[in-house]
Design a protein around this motif. Structure first.
Motif, mmCIF file in Angstrom:
data_model
loop_
_atom_site.group_PDB
_atom_site.id
_atom_site.type_symbol
_atom_site.label_atom_id
_atom_site.label_comp_id
_atom_site.label_asym_id
_atom_site.label_seq_id
_atom_site.Cartn_x
_atom_site.Cartn_y
_atom_site.Cartn_z
ATOM 1 N N PRO A 136 -49.425 -14.125 -32.909
ATOM 2 C CA PRO A 136 -50.519 -14.795 -33.629
ATOM 3 C C PRO A 136 -50.230 -15.002 -35.115
ATOM 4 O O PRO A 136 -50.877 -15.834 -35.754
ATOM 5 N N ASP A 137 -49.256 -14.278 -35.653
ATOM 6 C CA ASP A 137 -48.887 -14.451 -37.055
ATOM 7 C C ASP A 137 -47.746 -15.452 -37.243
ATOM 8 O O ASP A 137 -47.403 -15.793 -38.379
ATOM 9 N N GLU A 138 -47.168 -15.916 -36.151
ATOM 10 C CA GLU A 138 -46.028 -16.830 -36.249
ATOM 11 C C GLU A 138 -46.386 -18.180 -35.621
ATOM 12 O O GLU A 138 -47.230 -18.889 -36.148
ATOM 13 N N MET A 139 -45.813 -18.534 -34.477
ATOM 14 C CA MET A 139 -46.129 -19.843 -33.894
ATOM 15 C C MET A 139 -47.523 -19.873 -33.283
ATOM 16 O O MET A 139 -48.113 -20.950 -33.146
ATOM 17 N N ALA A 140 -48.044 -18.724 -32.908
ATOM 18 C CA ALA A 140 -49.434 -18.590 -32.446
ATOM 19 C C ALA A 140 -49.761 -19.491 -31.262
ATOM 20 O O ALA A 140 -50.879 -19.993 -31.140
ATOM 21 N N ALA A 141 -48.795 -19.711 -30.393
ATOM 22 C CA ALA A 141 -49.052 -20.468 -29.177
ATOM 23 C C ALA A 141 -49.680 -19.557 -28.127
ATOM 24 O O ALA A 141 -49.757 -18.336 -28.299
ATOM 25 N N THR A 142 -50.127 -20.144 -27.047
ATOM 26 C CA THR A 142 -50.586 -19.380 -25.894
ATOM 27 C C THR A 142 -49.763 -19.818 -24.687
ATOM 28 O O THR A 142 -49.273 -20.958 -24.642
ATOM 29 N N PRO A 143 -49.586 -18.944 -23.706
ATOM 30 C CA PRO A 143 -48.856 -19.355 -22.505
ATOM 31 C C PRO A 143 -49.460 -20.595 -21.861
ATOM 32 O O PRO A 143 -48.731 -21.460 -21.350
ATOM 33 N N GLU A 144 -50.789 -20.690 -21.899
ATOM 34 C CA GLU A 144 -51.449 -21.836 -21.282
ATOM 35 C C GLU A 144 -51.080 -23.140 -21.996
ATOM 36 O O GLU A 144 -50.807 -24.165 -21.352
ATOM 37 N N LYS A 145 -51.038 -23.110 -23.325
ATOM 38 C CA LYS A 145 -50.719 -24.318 -24.081
ATOM 39 C C LYS A 145 -49.288 -24.748 -23.849
ATOM 40 O O LYS A 145 -49.010 -25.942 -23.637
ATOM 41 N N VAL A 146 -48.364 -23.798 -23.878
ATOM 42 C CA VAL A 146 -46.957 -24.142 -23.685
ATOM 43 C C VAL A 146 -46.732 -24.650 -22.267
ATOM 44 O O VAL A 146 -46.046 -25.664 -22.054
ATOM 45 N N SER A 147 -47.333 -23.994 -21.286
ATOM 46 C CA SER A 147 -47.182 -24.439 -19.897
ATOM 47 C C SER A 147 -47.727 -25.845 -19.710
ATOM 48 O O SER A 147 -47.097 -26.687 -19.036
ATOM 49 N N ALA A 148 -48.880 -26.115 -20.310
ATOM 50 C CA ALA A 148 -49.479 -27.443 -20.167
ATOM 51 C C ALA A 148 -48.573 -28.516 -20.754
ATOM 52 O O ALA A 148 -48.420 -29.604 -20.174
ATOM 53 N N ARG A 149 -47.949 -28.236 -21.898
ATOM 54 C CA ARG A 149 -47.051 -29.238 -22.495
ATOM 55 C C ARG A 149 -45.808 -29.441 -21.631
ATOM 56 O O ARG A 149 -45.362 -30.575 -21.440
ATOM 57 N N LEU A 150 -45.272 -28.362 -21.103
ATOM 58 C CA LEU A 150 -44.083 -28.490 -20.268
ATOM 59 C C LEU A 150 -44.381 -29.245 -18.968
ATOM 60 O O LEU A 150 -43.477 -29.823 -18.361
ATOM 61 N N GLN A 151 -45.627 -29.248 -18.564
ATOM 62 C CA GLN A 151 -45.999 -29.963 -17.343
ATOM 63 C C GLN A 151 -46.170 -31.460 -17.564
ATOM 64 O O GLN A 151 -46.211 -32.232 -16.594
ATOM 65 N N THR A 152 -46.235 -31.891 -18.838
ATOM 66 C CA THR A 152 -46.530 -33.302 -19.103
ATOM 67 C C THR A 152 -45.532 -34.009 -20.011
ATOM 68 O O THR A 152 -45.337 -35.217 -19.882
ATOM 69 N N VAL A 153 -44.895 -33.293 -20.946
ATOM 70 C CA VAL A 153 -44.053 -33.944 -21.928
ATOM 71 C C VAL A 153 -42.803 -34.531 -21.268
ATOM 72 O O VAL A 153 -42.248 -33.957 -20.318
ATOM 73 N N ASP A 154 -42.374 -35.690 -21.751
ATOM 74 C CA ASP A 154 -41.247 -36.385 -21.119
ATOM 75 C C ASP A 154 -39.972 -35.555 -21.108
ATOM 76 O O ASP A 154 -39.240 -35.541 -20.112
ATOM 77 N N TYR A 155 -39.672 -34.865 -22.246
ATOM 78 C CA TYR A 155 -38.382 -34.172 -22.310
ATOM 79 C C TYR A 155 -38.273 -33.041 -21.297
ATOM 80 O O TYR A 155 -37.179 -32.577 -20.972
ATOM 81 N N ALA A 156 -39.415 -32.551 -20.783
ATOM 82 C CA ALA A 156 -39.396 -31.447 -19.830
ATOM 83 C C ALA A 156 -39.319 -31.905 -18.384
ATOM 84 O O ALA A 156 -39.303 -31.058 -17.479
ATOM 85 N N ALA A 157 -39.231 -33.216 -18.155
ATOM 86 C CA ALA A 157 -39.138 -33.693 -16.772
ATOM 87 C C ALA A 157 -37.952 -33.073 -16.023
ATOM 88 O O ALA A 157 -38.109 -32.648 -14.869
ATOM 89 N N PRO A 158 -36.769 -32.991 -16.652
ATOM 90 C CA PRO A 158 -35.658 -32.320 -15.950
ATOM 91 C C PRO A 158 -35.952 -30.852 -15.653
ATOM 92 O O PRO A 158 -35.525 -30.327 -14.625
ATOM 93 N N LEU A 159 -36.683 -30.194 -16.541
ATOM 94 C CA LEU A 159 -37.044 -28.800 -16.310
ATOM 95 C C LEU A 159 -37.944 -28.687 -15.086
ATOM 96 O O LEU A 159 -37.765 -27.793 -14.260
ATOM 97 N N ARG A 160 -38.890 -29.595 -14.985
ATOM 98 C CA ARG A 160 -39.794 -29.565 -13.835
ATOM 99 C C ARG A 160 -39.025 -29.802 -12.543
ATOM 100 O O ARG A 160 -39.304 -29.177 -11.511
ATOM 101 N N ASP A 161 -38.024 -30.688 -12.597
ATOM 102 C CA ASP A 161 -37.200 -30.924 -11.403
ATOM 103 C C ASP A 161 -36.377 -29.677 -11.063
ATOM 104 O O ASP A 161 -36.275 -29.295 -9.888
ATOM 105 N N LEU A 162 -35.791 -29.052 -12.104
ATOM 106 C CA LEU A 162 -34.969 -27.868 -11.863
ATOM 107 C C LEU A 162 -35.811 -26.704 -11.367
ATOM 108 O O LEU A 162 -35.329 -25.858 -10.598
ATOM 109 N N ALA A 163 -37.065 -26.632 -11.790
ATOM 110 C CA ALA A 163 -37.941 -25.528 -11.375
ATOM 111 C C ALA A 163 -38.376 -25.656 -9.926
ATOM 112 O O ALA A 163 -38.863 -24.683 -9.340
ATOM 113 N N GLY A 164 -38.250 -26.843 -9.366
ATOM 114 C CA GLY A 164 -38.500 -27.043 -7.948
ATOM 115 C C GLY A 164 -39.938 -26.826 -7.527
ATOM 116 O O GLY A 164 -40.880 -26.924 -8.332
ATOM 117 N N VAL A 165 -40.100 -26.492 -6.266
ATOM 118 C CA VAL A 165 -41.434 -26.335 -5.682
ATOM 119 C C VAL A 165 -42.203 -25.228 -6.389
ATOM 120 O O VAL A 165 -43.390 -25.374 -6.680
#
Length: 461
Positions: free
Chosen positions: A196-225
């Motif tokens: 909370p004193d540094e980047m102050a992100a939450t797991p929910e926020k980071v997960s939500a971005r990784l589920q939608t942002v274009d650059y993470a599309a390969p990550l979503r493919d690699l993560a599979g089902v």
């Protein structure tokens, strides 16, 4: 080394530098080089026993590392939407902080003060996991065991020319962060991101971005089902991608300093750099190499300028930091890495990781609390801490200097008062003159990456 010594070692290792100083044959000196020992620079600053270094070529980043790179520069992953990993770990500054503030301001609104000075992210690829065990100053593959700390016993001093002299000491070593609380870059990545004193992100926020942002599309493919079904799993894969980026991108560990070129016989030290190197390795002067090991390993890996271990050096309390205004507040390093540590790990309270000295000359804040802002300040503290304590420590209400004022009295016995240059007592001469301290700083400047000298950076494997 160490403020906490347990047993006296009987080993003796003689380096190439000593052999050359005794005038022994070049054949013997070359035999010693096979063990990774150092050798003294020649009168002209050249290296009389050059080494072939094991240096990796930059390979194309994997898909996972490419995603990690994008994450590293993405401020939208933070709670404020304004801070990325690169905000604190600036690539052009060897992945260290910009400016000379002791700590970084972060948090959801950018006004919260970080707990510690920001370390560099360079040269972490060989960091072993945290352990407490026998002192091995040159190992990158320390056994992950935890010894039960005890008090008392003989304390074996550590020497820059004899790193085996304290081999039987039990010491904390390895791990990431200044207290060793993470064992892998994968684990490390989540620390500042969710603080909370540094980047102050939450797991929910980071997960939500990784589920939608274009650059993470390969990550979503690699993560599979499983990645599609579990946001926690996708988040874990994202943190792994950050780790892969730091491992695969050679900019995090380039070994491209003048010193690396000198090791290969492709550069010469100036007279003052040569003097500083000799003082750095002199066990009765700087004794720096006792902890900041500067010898090439027998397998050709370049030195990291750290033994991966921990020291209690008693840096002064930094009253410029908000939390130090509370007289009950102490940051005690290793023993604060887990609940109950101040009791279970009491012999290590006040110890912080020995950092690499690579690129140290480009930093503007030093020690865990950022209390010093130049290498001159650091060298003065190393040499004069117990000779002129009034230079570094504040006075109490009684007018007396409060030495070791950022460590509670119960743990001040952990402070290193054994190893040069910390072994001086009031009234004695300092281990290094001011001119000698400046010479060591000149040598430290040869550890800055990106050197482009007379013969370039040398070949890569």
């Amino acid at each position: 080394m160490r403020s906490f010594r347990l047993l006296q070692s009987t080993f003796l290792v003689t380096g190439c530098a000593v052999l050359l100083a005794l005038g022994l044959s070049g054949q013997v000196a070359k035999a010693e080089l096979a063990t990774g020992a150092a050798c003294n620079p020649a009168a002209d600053g050249g290296n009389p026993c050059p080494r072939s270094l094991r240096l990796e070529k930059q390979q194309p980043l994997s898909m996972m590392a490419t995603v990690g790179k994008a994450m590293f520069f993405d401020p939208a992953l933070s709670g404020s939407g304004k801070l990325s990993c690169a905000s604190c770990h600036v690539p052009s500054l060897h992945y260290g902080p910009s400016g000379n503030a002791p700590v970084f301001k972060g948090g959801a609104t950018g006004d919260r003060e970080g707990r510690r000075a920001i370390p560099s992210l360079t040269y972490l690829e060989r960091q072993p996991p945290f352990s407490i065990g026998p002192d091995d100053a040159v190992a990158d593959d320390i056994a992950p065991t935890i010894a039960v700390p005890v008090t008392g016993g003989n304390h074996a001093a550590k020497s820059a020319v004899n790193t085996a002299s304290s081999a039987a000491n039990l010491v904390p070593q390895g791990g990431l962060f200044l207290d060793g609380r993470a064992d892998t870059l994968h684990q490390q990545a989540s620390g500042p991101m969710f603080d909370p004193d540094e980047m102050a992100a939450t797991p929910e926020k980071v997960s939500a971005r990784l589920q939608t942002v274009d650059y993470a599309a390969p990550l979503r493919d690699l993560a599979g089902v499983r990645g599609k079904a579990s946001s926690d799993f996708l988040l874990s894969e994202g943190l792994f991608a950050l780790a892969r980026y730091q491992i695969e991108d050679q900019n995090f560990h380039p070994y491209s300093s003048k010193f690396d070129a000198w090791l290969q016989g492709k550069a010469r030290f100036s007279p003052v750099e040569r003097e500083g190197y000799l003082l750095f390795n002199d066990p009765k002067k700087g004794n720096c190499a006792a902890c900041h090991v500067d010898t090439v390993r027998s397998d050709g890996l370049p030195p990291l300028f750290t033994d991966h271990q921990y020291e209690a050096l008693a840096a002064p309390r930094n009253f410029a930091l908000q939390h130090t205004h509370d007289p009950a507040y102490y940051d005690l390093g290793v023993c604060d890495q887990k609940p109950g540590g101040r009791k279970d790990l009491a012999p290590y309270c006040g110890m912080f990781a020995t950092p690499t000295l690579r690129n140290a000359a480009t930093r503007h804040s030093f020690f865990h609390n950022g209390v010093f802002h130049s290498l001159e300040d650091v060298m003065d503290f190393y040499v004069l801490r117990d000779l002129e304590p009034e230079r570094f420590y504040s006075k109490g209400p009684d007018g007396k200097v409060q030495t070791y004022n950022d460590i509670p009295a119960a743990y001040r016995g952990n402070v290193d008062t054994i190893d040069a240059p910390f072994d001086r007592k009031p009234g004695q001469a300092p281990a290094l003159t001011r001119a000698e301290r400046q010479a060591i700083i000149a040598f430290l400047q040869t550890l800055t990456d990106g050197w482009t000298g007379e013969t370039g950076q040398g070949s890569r494997l």
